[in-house]
Design an enzyme around this catalytic site. Structure first.
Site, PDB file in Angstrom:
ATOM      1  N   LYS A   1       1.835   1.626  -9.688  1.00  0.00           N
ATOM      2  CA  LYS A   1       2.667   1.028 -10.652  1.00  0.00           C
ATOM      3  C   LYS A   1       2.722   1.887 -12.110  1.00  0.00           C
ATOM      4  O   LYS A   1       3.940   2.070 -12.667  1.00  0.00           O
ATOM      5  CB  LYS A   1       2.759  -0.318 -10.874  1.00  0.00           C
ATOM      6  CG  LYS A   1       2.914  -0.971  -9.651  1.00  0.00           C
ATOM      7  CD  LYS A   1       4.595  -1.206  -9.087  1.00  0.00           C
ATOM      8  CE  LYS A   1       4.751  -2.027  -7.844  1.00  0.00           C
ATOM      9  NZ  LYS A   1       6.042  -1.659  -7.599  1.00  0.00           N
TER      10      LYS A   1
ATOM     11  N   TYR B   1      -2.916  -0.113  -6.048  1.00  0.00           N
ATOM     12  CA  TYR B   1      -1.641  -0.899  -6.390  1.00  0.00           C
ATOM     13  C   TYR B   1      -1.104  -0.631  -8.180  1.00  0.00           C
ATOM     14  O   TYR B   1      -0.109  -0.140  -8.159  1.00  0.00           O
ATOM     15  CB  TYR B   1      -1.511  -2.260  -6.147  1.00  0.00           C
ATOM     16  CG  TYR B   1      -0.336  -3.196  -6.561  1.00  0.00           C
ATOM     17  CD1 TYR B   1       0.810  -2.899  -5.670  1.00  0.00           C
ATOM     18  CD2 TYR B   1      -0.129  -4.005  -7.810  1.00  0.00           C
ATOM     19  CE1 TYR B   1       2.010  -3.656  -5.857  1.00  0.00           C
ATOM     20  CE2 TYR B   1       0.983  -4.596  -7.911  1.00  0.00           C
ATOM     21  CZ  TYR B   1       2.012  -4.594  -7.270  1.00  0.00           C
ATOM     22  OH  TYR B   1       3.160  -5.112  -7.376  1.00  0.00           O
TER      23      TYR B   1
END
Length: 234
Positions: free
Chosen positions: A117, A113
């Protein structure tokens, strides 16, 4: 949105048009962008889709990794690609990418994740330079833990050596920022006219980012490492 037929609240607003858009569907992106351009003048494109994946990196599989990459990186990238010719012809426009504080700092058990990002933050910074020659702006809004369905809908991957610390970490995440507060920062980024790239959103986000800038990335990493080690149960 992915399922506009399920929406009831937004459909009641004036001057609102809802179109189908799954950012993992490249053909739908193209068709929806063409329809949106045909319907109205567009000033700002906000990339807001996202998906969470939590767990140790040794336990995640390729399908989970690609779901993260397709939603969090390739989706926004394809939307941006579809709109660039329109903004270039207009000689103005603004892209805003919703990233995360996970894209500005390191954090354990959310490796994939965070990686997506960080990639979106890097893409935003590069594009802000690249598209400036066409008077097209690019900004990123980086929220902290927000009261949305991100954590409840996320994939959480188990591993016997990490399960205790995963439970401690996940139970310690208490989303405190209201979505309305993030929306206010997005509106600010869209309307302030500033040549500013990053907008941390939420009190915790501003504190974390300020702290990282103050002490530097190495010291920030060491602080987070000590905290994480204090949670270990093996």
């Amino acid at each position: 949105m992915r399922s506009p037929e399920k929406e009831t609240e937004l459909a009641q607003l004036e001057n609102m048009t809802i179109l189908p858009l799954d950012v993992t569907n490249a053909e739908q992106i193209k068709a929806t962008v063409e329809k949106a351009i045909a319907l109205t003048n567009i000033d700002v494109v906000l990339n807001n889709a996202g998906h969470g994946l939590f767990g140790p990196v040794e336990a995640v599989n390729d399908e989970q990794i690609m779901r993260q990459i397709n939603t969090n990186v390739l989706g926004p990238l394809h939307v941006i690609q579809a709109f660039i010719p329109y903004f270039r012809e207009k000689k103005e426009g603004l892209f805003i990418n919703t990233t995360s504080m996970a894209g500005l700092t390191g954090y354990p058990l959310s490796n994939i994740y965070n990686s997506t990002k960080w990639a979106l933050e890097g893409l935003s910074e590069c594009l802000a330079i690249e598209l400036s020659i066409f008077n097209i702006g690019v900004k990123s809004v980086s929220p902290d833990a927000t009261k949305t369905s991100l954590f409840s809908s996320a994939d959480v991957v188990s591993h016997p050596l990490y399960d205790g610390v995963i439970q401690k970490m996940m139970s310690g995440i208490q989303p405190a920022t209201a979505p309305e507060e993030i929306a206010e920062v997005i509106y600010e980024a869209a309307t302030d006219g500033k040549d500013q790239l990053r907008y941390p959103a939420g009190g915790a986000a501003r504190q974390i980012y300020a702290r990282r800038l103050e002490i530097g990335p190495e010291a920030s990493r060491q602080e987070t490492t000590k905290w994480f080690q204090s949670l270990q149960t093996f």
